[in-house]
Design an enzyme around this catalytic site. Structure first.
Site, short mmCIF file in Angstrom:
data_model
loop_
_atom_site.label_atom_id
_atom_site.label_comp_id
_atom_site.label_asym_id
_atom_site.label_seq_id
_atom_site.Cartn_x
_atom_site.Cartn_y
_atom_site.Cartn_z
N TYR A 53 0.83 -1.21 0.00
CA TYR A 53 0.00 0.00 0.00
C TYR A 53 0.86 1.26 0.00
O TYR A 53 0.50 2.28 -0.60
CB TYR A 53 -1.01 -0.03 1.16
N ARG A 56 1.58 2.05 -3.59
CA ARG A 56 0.41 2.59 -4.31
C ARG A 56 0.04 3.99 -3.81
O ARG A 56 -0.38 4.85 -4.59
CB ARG A 56 -0.77 1.62 -4.17
N GLN A 90 -15.57 1.63 -5.95
CA GLN A 90 -14.78 0.54 -5.40
C GLN A 90 -13.32 0.98 -5.29
O GLN A 90 -12.50 0.29 -4.68
CB GLN A 90 -14.86 -0.71 -6.28
N HIS A 108 -14.85 0.52 -0.65
CA HIS A 108 -13.69 -0.32 -0.31
C HIS A 108 -12.61 0.47 0.40
O HIS A 108 -11.46 0.04 0.47
CB HIS A 108 -13.11 -0.97 -1.59
N GLY A 175 -16.31 0.96 -15.63
CA GLY A 175 -14.93 0.53 -15.40
C GLY A 175 -14.77 -0.54 -14.34
O GLY A 175 -13.80 -0.52 -13.58
C1 BV8 Z 1 -17.69 -9.08 1.67
C2 BV8 Z 1 -9.04 -3.60 -1.64
C3 BV8 Z 1 -19.31 -9.74 3.27
C4 BV8 Z 1 -8.65 -2.23 -1.85
C5 BV8 Z 1 -10.66 -4.90 -2.78
C6 BV8 Z 1 -15.16 -16.51 -0.47
C7 BV8 Z 1 -14.56 -16.14 0.73
C8 BV8 Z 1 -14.62 -14.84 1.23
C9 BV8 Z 1 -15.29 -13.86 0.52
C10 BV8 Z 1 -15.88 -14.24 -0.68
C11 BV8 Z 1 -15.83 -15.53 -1.18
N1 BV8 Z 1 -16.49 -15.56 -2.37
C12 BV8 Z 1 -16.96 -14.32 -2.64
C13 BV8 Z 1 -16.60 -13.52 -1.61
C14 BV8 Z 1 -16.90 -12.13 -1.48
C15 BV8 Z 1 -15.66 -11.35 -1.91
C16 BV8 Z 1 -15.55 -11.47 -3.40
O1 BV8 Z 1 -16.35 -10.92 -4.11
N2 BV8 Z 1 -14.53 -12.20 -3.89
C17 BV8 Z 1 -14.39 -12.34 -5.33
C18 BV8 Z 1 -12.93 -12.28 -5.73
C19 BV8 Z 1 -15.07 -13.64 -5.76
N3 BV8 Z 1 -15.95 -10.01 -1.50
C20 BV8 Z 1 -15.56 -9.58 -0.29
O2 BV8 Z 1 -14.87 -10.23 0.47
C21 BV8 Z 1 -16.07 -8.21 0.09
N4 BV8 Z 1 -16.64 -8.29 1.42
O3 BV8 Z 1 -18.20 -9.81 0.83
O4 BV8 Z 1 -18.13 -9.01 2.98
C22 BV8 Z 1 -20.48 -8.87 2.93
C23 BV8 Z 1 -21.27 -9.16 1.81
C24 BV8 Z 1 -22.37 -8.36 1.52
C25 BV8 Z 1 -22.66 -7.27 2.33
C26 BV8 Z 1 -21.84 -7.00 3.42
C27 BV8 Z 1 -20.74 -7.80 3.73
C28 BV8 Z 1 -14.96 -7.19 0.13
C29 BV8 Z 1 -14.48 -6.92 -1.27
C30 BV8 Z 1 -13.48 -5.77 -1.26
C31 BV8 Z 1 -12.11 -6.33 -1.46
N5 BV8 Z 1 -11.15 -5.23 -1.63
N6 BV8 Z 1 -9.66 -4.07 -2.87
C32 BV8 Z 1 -7.53 -2.19 -2.85
O5 BV8 Z 1 -6.46 -2.74 -2.56
O6 BV8 Z 1 -7.79 -1.60 -3.90
S1 BV8 Z 1 -11.29 -5.54 -4.20
C33 BV8 Z 1 -10.61 -4.87 -5.60
O7 BV8 Z 1 -11.45 -5.34 -6.66
C34 BV8 Z 1 -10.68 -3.36 -5.69
O8 BV8 Z 1 -11.43 -2.74 -4.67
C35 BV8 Z 1 -11.39 -3.17 -7.02
O9 BV8 Z 1 -12.00 -1.97 -7.14
C36 BV8 Z 1 -12.34 -4.29 -6.94
C37 BV8 Z 1 -13.14 -4.61 -8.14
O10 BV8 Z 1 -12.26 -4.68 -9.22
P1 BV8 Z 1 -12.56 -3.70 -10.46
O11 BV8 Z 1 -12.62 -2.32 -9.94
O12 BV8 Z 1 -13.73 -4.21 -11.20
O13 BV8 Z 1 -11.23 -3.84 -11.29
P2 BV8 Z 1 -10.89 -5.00 -12.34
O14 BV8 Z 1 -9.44 -4.90 -12.66
O15 BV8 Z 1 -11.46 -6.30 -11.86
O16 BV8 Z 1 -11.73 -4.59 -13.65
C38 BV8 Z 1 -11.40 -3.39 -14.33
C39 BV8 Z 1 -12.41 -3.26 -15.47
O17 BV8 Z 1 -12.14 -2.02 -16.13
C40 BV8 Z 1 -12.28 -4.36 -16.52
O18 BV8 Z 1 -13.58 -4.85 -16.81
C41 BV8 Z 1 -11.69 -3.65 -17.73
O19 BV8 Z 1 -12.22 -4.14 -18.95
C42 BV8 Z 1 -12.15 -2.24 -17.53
N7 BV8 Z 1 -11.26 -1.22 -18.12
C43 BV8 Z 1 -9.90 -1.28 -18.25
N8 BV8 Z 1 -9.48 -0.15 -18.85
C44 BV8 Z 1 -10.56 0.62 -19.07
C45 BV8 Z 1 -11.71 -0.05 -18.61
N9 BV8 Z 1 -12.94 0.45 -18.71
C46 BV8 Z 1 -13.07 1.67 -19.28
N10 BV8 Z 1 -12.02 2.39 -19.74
C47 BV8 Z 1 -10.77 1.90 -19.66
N11 BV8 Z 1 -9.73 2.64 -20.13
#
Ligand code: BV8
Length: 235
Positions: A53, A56, A90, A108, A175
């Site tokens: 962190y 970043r 996010q 987040h 995004g």
């Molecule tokens: C929760 C930290 C309960 C900060 C992040 C099994 C065990 C435990 C948990 C889980 C499980 N299965 C599922 C879960 C839930 C889990 C989860 O979803 N896991 C996933 C991987 C399956 N979620 C959690 O644990 C969350 N908490 O569930 O608590 C709860 C539930 C409901 C209600 C209350 C409580 C906590 C999730 C937060 C985790 N922290 N980051 C940091 O370091 O940044 S997550 C991380 O991913 C970032 O925050 C990021 O923002 C987030 C999402 O990613 P995206 O923003 O979408 O980024 P990504 O790269 O994926 O995509 C980018 C997109 O942009 C692409 O589509 C691309 O095409 C596009 N793009 C690229 N360039 C451009 C563009 N678009 C336009 N223009 C461009 N130029």
């Protein structure tokens, strides 16, 4: 007047110079999320997580990292005043704020804030955090962490987010790959109320693309200003 809820993800900040997570050269291709974005990873090796962190946080403050025209178009939509606008991001960068957005929830957390596990204080924080950096509020060491939501932790502002989603007339998702819950579930939640128009604005179709009534694909710096201009030209 429309009630507009806008979810943003790392893709909106990509053209500002910040990496996304799941693109081919993204953050999760360089480091394991289990090691640096979970409480277990922090427990196991706080030094590695702080370093992840710190790098970043320093990058975000580099003068070359600035809001792009997509952030600016959303801030203009809010300032223009014709609609009620809430951004739920996010992202942990401050590019929406620097573009002028005010009605904003960082579900987040925020890179430029630290939280003390000893006294619970949340503090503005621009410097590096080391394992033994003392908390300015309680002076104790070893309890400071980034004010960021890790996997398995409760996202911030959920009650307000769900309340706003239930009232929305328009839901935009910009995004984000639609991989991370609960954010990825917002579009289905909104559609459950049967009222809002839903639009995905992303470089390419996300995991949840099929849930959206409208899908616009291309770079955010182009498609977001175009969409906002179109929205503001409507009667
Ligand atoms: C929760 C930290 C309960 C900060 C992040 C099994 C065990 C435990 C948990 C889980 C499980 N299965 C599922 C879960 C839930 C889990 C989860 O979803 N896991 C996933 C991987 C399956 N979620 C959690 O644990 C969350 N908490 O569930 O608590 C709860 C539930 C409901 C209600 C209350 C409580 C906590 C999730 C937060 C985790 N922290 N980051 C940091 O370091 O940044 S997550 C991380 O991913 C970032 O925050 C990021 O923002 C987030 C999402 O990613 P995206 O923003 O979408 O980024 P990504 O790269 O994926 O995509 C980018 C997109 O942009 C692409 O589509 C691309 O095409 C596009 N793009 C690229 N360039 C451009 C563009 N678009 C336009 N223009 C461009 N130029």
């Amino acid at each position: 007047m429309k009630r507009i809820v806008i979810l943003t993800g790392a893709g909106i900040s990509k053209e500002s110079g910040l990496d996304t997570f799941r693109d081919k050269d993204g953050i999760w291709s360089k480091v394991r999320l289990e090691d640096v974005a979970t409480p277990e990873g922090f427990e196991a090796d706080p030094k590695r997580v702080q370093a992840f962190y710190n790098a970043r946080r320093r990058q975000l403050q580099d003068p070359s990292i600035r809001p792009n025209s997509a952030h600016e178009a959303l801030a203009h939509l809010e300032r223009q005043g014709g609609h009620e606008v809430l951004i739920v991001t996010q992202n942990i960068d401050d590019l929406h704020e620097r573009a002028g957005s005010r009605n904003l929830i960082h579900m987040h957390g925020e890179m430029l804030k630290a939280r003390c596990l000893m006294c619970g204080s949340v503090l503005a924080w621009a410097e590096d955090i080391e394992v033994h950096t003392p908390c300015p509020a309680c002076a104790r060491e070893g309890g400071l962490r980034p004010h960021v939501v890790w996997f398995g932790e409760m996202p911030l502002g959920m009650d307000r987010i769900y309340a706003e989603l239930s009232r929305a007339d328009l839901f935009l998702s910009i995004g984000t790959s639609g991989n991370v819950y609960p954010a990825a579930g917002f579009v289905a939640h909104v559609r459950g109320f049967g009222r809002a128009h839903t639009v995905e604005l992303n470089l390419e179709p996300s995991e949840g693309a099929s849930h959206f009534a409208e899908r616009i694909h291309g770079p955010a710096s182009r498609i977001v200003p175009d969409f906002i201009a179109r929205l503001l030209s409507e009667p």
